[in-house]
Scaffold this active site. Sequence first.
Site, PDB file in Angstrom:
ATOM      1  N   HIS A  52       9.230  63.308  26.771  1.00 18.92           N
ATOM      2  CA  HIS A  52       8.942  62.129  27.578  1.00 18.92           C
ATOM      3  C   HIS A  52       7.490  62.170  28.059  1.00 18.92           C
ATOM      4  O   HIS A  52       6.976  63.239  28.413  1.00 18.92           O
ATOM      5  CB  HIS A  52       9.850  62.066  28.807  1.00 18.92           C
ATOM      6  CG  HIS A  52      11.300  62.126  28.483  1.00 18.92           C
ATOM      7  ND1 HIS A  52      11.917  61.262  27.609  1.00 18.92           N
ATOM      8  CD2 HIS A  52      12.292  62.961  28.927  1.00 18.92           C
ATOM      9  CE1 HIS A  52      13.204  61.549  27.530  1.00 18.92           C
ATOM     10  NE2 HIS A  52      13.450  62.574  28.309  1.00 18.92           N
ATOM     11  N   GLU A  69      13.152  65.009  34.487  1.00 20.08           N
ATOM     12  CA  GLU A  69      14.602  64.986  34.704  1.00 20.08           C
ATOM     13  C   GLU A  69      15.135  66.386  34.951  1.00 20.08           C
ATOM     14  O   GLU A  69      14.465  67.386  34.694  1.00 20.08           O
ATOM     15  CB  GLU A  69      15.313  64.346  33.512  1.00 20.08           C
ATOM     16  CG  GLU A  69      15.096  65.073  32.203  1.00 20.08           C
ATOM     17  CD  GLU A  69      15.556  64.269  30.997  1.00 20.08           C
ATOM     18  OE1 GLU A  69      15.808  63.060  31.130  1.00 20.08           O
ATOM     19  OE2 GLU A  69      15.651  64.859  29.903  1.00 20.08           O
ATOM     20  N   ARG A 147      11.424  60.302  20.262  1.00 24.66           N
ATOM     21  CA  ARG A 147      12.293  61.157  19.456  1.00 24.66           C
ATOM     22  C   ARG A 147      11.439  61.889  18.431  1.00 24.66           C
ATOM     23  O   ARG A 147      10.782  61.282  17.583  1.00 24.66           O
ATOM     24  CB  ARG A 147      13.366  60.303  18.768  1.00 24.66           C
ATOM     25  CG  ARG A 147      14.422  61.126  18.023  1.00 24.66           C
ATOM     26  CD  ARG A 147      15.422  60.246  17.295  1.00 24.66           C
ATOM     27  NE  ARG A 147      16.168  59.396  18.201  1.00 24.66           N
ATOM     28  CZ  ARG A 147      16.182  58.057  18.133  1.00 24.66           C
ATOM     29  NH1 ARG A 147      15.481  57.434  17.217  1.00 24.66           N
ATOM     30  NH2 ARG A 147      16.900  57.359  18.979  1.00 24.66           N
TER      31      ARG A 147
END
Length: 275
Positions: A52, A69, A147
Amino acid sequence: CEGEDKGKTITELIKRDGANLLGKHVAARYADKFPLLIKFIDAHDNLSIQVHPNDELAMARHNSFGKTEMWYVIDCEPGAYLYCGLSKDVSKEEIEERIANNTITEVLNRIDVKPGDVVMVKAGTIHAIGAGILICEIQQNSNSTYRMYDYDRRDKFGNPRELHVAKALDVVDTKAYVKDENCEVILEKNDAYTLERLVQCKYFECLKYDIYSEVKIGMDETSFLSVLFISGEGTIETDDGNKTMQYKAGESFFISAGKRSVVIKGTGTCIVTHV
């Protein structure tokens, strides 16, 4: 919500009354956007390897926040694992080559997991969730995901899934993974509960309460609280009103900012998050 606000979404309520709901500190930074996404992920197969972007790049490219996260492992099968970061320093050129020749997992930092484990995934950290794991994921409110590798899987038409290798290489941290020292720190332990700090970063702090009888959690005007129950049952209420609600595993409660305390009675485990 109940009363006149029954049926309204949290987005609608924030647009109407953001500072009072989210807290002064949160509203000043995020305006009318809820700052977090809190979800359960039940991985039956190996999920794609991703990275990310940080806030600066995500804002420039996508007009959104970046994504840091945390993962809390609720349950897992024997032998289950996660990937977080690299096992050694690896150049971007080598990462690109290993993606192309299907050897990228050889240089990823593998973490064998058990229920209760915590992993902090900072923006820029290459990562993936392995098969057979149920996790609670708490993250910045962002969909900015690149990805990098998907095990050469194909869709129903035989086409490979889209990869974002060039964008991912722009943001990936090429240094070996180092565990965050702010993770999994016992702050308080007594006969009524145990308090553990799971993670702490500039975007959020997650605390875990193992409750044996009762706990009182203080609040102020700076931030809301999210309370997510992982196990157990009992009651939850604030000490400035007369509304008592039942809780059980899997249920989540939003408590708006303000000078009050949240009182939880019963037994079980919950994750409490504030910004």
